[in-house]
Design a protein around this motif. Structure first.
Motif, PDB file in Angstrom:
ATOM      1  N   PHE A 179      83.447  11.041  10.421  1.00  0.00           N
ATOM      2  CA  PHE A 179      82.317  10.108  10.489  1.00  0.00           C
ATOM      3  C   PHE A 179      82.226   9.508  11.879  1.00  0.00           C
ATOM      4  O   PHE A 179      83.221   9.010  12.425  1.00  0.00           O
ATOM      5  N   THR A 180      81.021   9.542  12.452  1.00  0.00           N
ATOM      6  CA  THR A 180      80.777   8.922  13.752  1.00  0.00           C
ATOM      7  C   THR A 180      79.439   8.202  13.714  1.00  0.00           C
ATOM      8  O   THR A 180      78.440   8.762  13.250  1.00  0.00           O
ATOM      9  N   ILE A 181      79.445   6.962  14.188  1.00  0.00           N
ATOM     10  CA  ILE A 181      78.191   6.237  14.367  1.00  0.00           C
ATOM     11  C   ILE A 181      78.197   5.637  15.766  1.00  0.00           C
ATOM     12  O   ILE A 181      79.163   4.979  16.178  1.00  0.00           O
ATOM     13  N   GLU A 182      77.134   5.905  16.522  1.00  0.00           N
ATOM     14  CA  GLU A 182      77.047   5.439  17.894  1.00  0.00           C
ATOM     15  C   GLU A 182      76.718   3.947  17.944  1.00  0.00           C
ATOM     16  O   GLU A 182      76.078   3.403  17.043  1.00  0.00           O
ATOM     17  N   ALA A 183      77.149   3.311  19.038  1.00  0.00           N
ATOM     18  CA  ALA A 183      76.868   1.885  19.223  1.00  0.00           C
ATOM     19  C   ALA A 183      75.372   1.618  19.192  1.00  0.00           C
ATOM     20  O   ALA A 183      74.925   0.605  18.641  1.00  0.00           O
ATOM     21  N   THR A 184      74.595   2.524  19.769  1.00  0.00           N
ATOM     22  CA  THR A 184      73.141   2.325  19.798  1.00  0.00           C
ATOM     23  C   THR A 184      72.554   2.255  18.386  1.00  0.00           C
ATOM     24  O   THR A 184      71.601   1.507  18.139  1.00  0.00           O
ATOM     25  N   GLY A 202      83.367 -10.190  22.151  1.00  0.00           N
ATOM     26  CA  GLY A 202      83.648 -11.041  21.002  1.00  0.00           C
ATOM     27  C   GLY A 202      82.714 -10.782  19.843  1.00  0.00           C
ATOM     28  O   GLY A 202      83.045 -11.083  18.691  1.00  0.00           O
ATOM     29  N   ASP A 203      81.514 -10.232  20.124  1.00  0.00           N
ATOM     30  CA  ASP A 203      80.625  -9.830  19.046  1.00  0.00           C
ATOM     31  C   ASP A 203      81.255  -8.644  18.303  1.00  0.00           C
ATOM     32  O   ASP A 203      81.994  -7.845  18.905  1.00  0.00           O
ATOM     33  N   THR A 204      80.959  -8.516  17.012  1.00  0.00           N
ATOM     34  CA  THR A 204      81.539  -7.419  16.244  1.00  0.00           C
ATOM     35  C   THR A 204      80.526  -6.826  15.277  1.00  0.00           C
ATOM     36  O   THR A 204      79.579  -7.492  14.840  1.00  0.00           O
ATOM     37  N   PHE A 205      80.750  -5.557  14.955  1.00  0.00           N
ATOM     38  CA  PHE A 205      80.014  -4.860  13.899  1.00  0.00           C
ATOM     39  C   PHE A 205      81.042  -4.412  12.860  1.00  0.00           C
ATOM     40  O   PHE A 205      82.006  -3.724  13.206  1.00  0.00           O
ATOM     41  N   THR A 206      80.846  -4.804  11.615  1.00  0.00           N
ATOM     42  CA  THR A 206      81.743  -4.398  10.536  1.00  0.00           C
ATOM     43  C   THR A 206      81.063  -3.323   9.706  1.00  0.00           C
ATOM     44  O   THR A 206      80.019  -3.568   9.086  1.00  0.00           O
ATOM     45  N   THR A 207      81.625  -2.126   9.734  1.00  0.00           N
ATOM     46  CA  THR A 207      81.081  -1.004   8.975  1.00  0.00           C
ATOM     47  C   THR A 207      81.854  -0.883   7.662  1.00  0.00           C
ATOM     48  O   THR A 207      83.068  -0.695   7.669  1.00  0.00           O
ATOM     49  N   ARG A 208      81.130  -1.000   6.553  1.00  0.00           N
ATOM     50  CA  ARG A 208      81.762  -0.975   5.229  1.00  0.00           C
ATOM     51  C   ARG A 208      81.334   0.286   4.474  1.00  0.00           C
ATOM     52  O   ARG A 208      80.168   0.693   4.515  1.00  0.00           O
ATOM     53  N   PHE A 209      82.302   0.884   3.787  1.00  0.00           N
ATOM     54  CA  PHE A 209      82.051   2.069   2.982  1.00  0.00           C
ATOM     55  C   PHE A 209      82.193   1.723   1.499  1.00  0.00           C
ATOM     56  O   PHE A 209      83.098   0.980   1.108  1.00  0.00           O
ATOM     57  N   ALA A 210      81.296   2.250   0.685  1.00  0.00           N
ATOM     58  CA  ALA A 210      81.371   2.116  -0.768  1.00  0.00           C
ATOM     59  C   ALA A 210      81.467   3.523  -1.354  1.00  0.00           C
ATOM     60  O   ALA A 210      80.561   4.348  -1.173  1.00  0.00           O
TER      61      ALA A 210
END
Length: 322
Positions: free
Chosen positions: A130-135, A151-159
């Motif tokens: 799995f790959t997701i680009e920052a853009t 300090g900003d963050t992106f939380t990628t969650r899988f279900a």
């Protein structure tokens, strides 16, 4: 943290039930999988969004993405896998820098990954690169690079969706699943970072606890630990027992060097009153660092974030290079 009652209970159980030294943690974990499912982390190739400032504009530099390999396991060895839903959440960790007023801050659905995009792994279990680009992450929450800062963050969650109608994710996976043998956290935090020399803040360090003990030292106070580069250029990792007065097994502890601040991400403790998941975490006032001087630095973090054993406390450690 008060683990005395917990340990007393465990010792009593050993006396009553004759704890066998041959018992394995994996036995307990396998029992969990017989009634659930996991999405194991096999490899994290990239997990950061490095940025730079040129002519007043924020640019994305290097390989800015979340890129991981996951492996699914259920009670029928992967036969129950139907699909995986993917979500992301943006958190503004730099409210004084960058305009995020237009940001979508609630969880955003990114898409569904059907079972046919998985392939057989070396053990016959379904695997996914799995790959997701920052853009993609930035666009999904209605932002542009100029709105971001360290300090900003992106939380990628899988279900994880099974063919029998059940779904497993962060809301129903205990610490024995999210960490340890199965290493199935179901979510990954991708920080926005500034570049850091991989030769900085590595090597042997003396660690000393500067704040009052919380039912004993949190780490092996006064010991020498080896700090190494983690999964990204700006992540550092060291191993130490958590609460060595009660538990002696070393556990990994992660630091993020984020554009002048040392951020402690949410992470587990292997010595706790229950699951130990999300036990250590960030404070509102992280320590600063000088990228040109790694001889000494401090880390400050929240201890027992979820009030698992007691009220959360702020803990500070000093690292002195040896």
């Amino acid at each position: 943290m008060n683990v005395k009652k917990l340990l007393f209970t465990a010792l009593t159980g050993c006396i009553i039930f004759s704890c066998d030294s041959d018992d394995k943690v994996t036995d307990t974990v396998q029992d969990n999988v017989e009634t659930g499912a996991v999405l194991r982390t096999i490899e994290i190739r990239e997990n950061s969004i490095p940025i730079g400032i040129e002519n007043g504009e924020t640019i994305i530099t290097g390989t800015a993405q979340l890129s991981i390999t996951l492996e699914e396991q259920d009670q029928e060895e992967g036969a129950l896998l139907e699909s995986v839903d993917v979500y992301t959440t943006f958190t503004d960790g730099s409210p004084d820098t960058g305009d995020t007023s237009m940001a979508v801050t609630e969880e955003v659905f990114l898409g569904n990954i059907p079972v046919d995009l998985f392939s057989d792994g070396p053990f016959g279990l379904p695997r996914l690169d799995f790959t997701i680009e920052a853009t993609e992450l930035i666009s999904a929450v209605n932002l542009t690079p100029n709105a971001l800062f360290g300090g900003d963050t992106f939380t990628t969650r899988f279900a994880l969706n099974l063919s029998d109608g059940r779904t497993f994710s962060t809301n129903n996976a205990g610490g024995i699943i999210t960490a340890g043998f199965f290493n199935s956290p179901f979510q990954y935090v991708t920080p926005v970072v500034c570049n850091l020399d991989t030769n900085s803040f590595v090597g042997d360090y003396l660690i000393e606890e500067l704040t009052p003990y919380v039912d004993g030292p949190t780490f092996a106070d006064g010991s020498i630990v080896e700090v190494t580069v983690g999964n990204t250029d700006t992540e550092r990792v060291f191993f130490t027992p958590n609460y060595p007065d009660y538990c002696s097994t070393p556990n990994d502890f992660n630091l993020l060097f984020v554009c002048g601040e040392i951020i402690i991400p949410l992470q587990e403790s292997n010595c706790a009153c229950s699951s130990g998941a999300d036990y250590f975490g960030p404070t509102d006032t992280p320590e600063n660092y000088n990228a040109d001087d790694d001889t000494e630095f401090l880390i400050t973090f929240l201890n027992d974030v979820q009030s698992d054993c007691a009220t959360p406390e702020i803990t500070t450690y000093r690292f002195t290079k040896q």
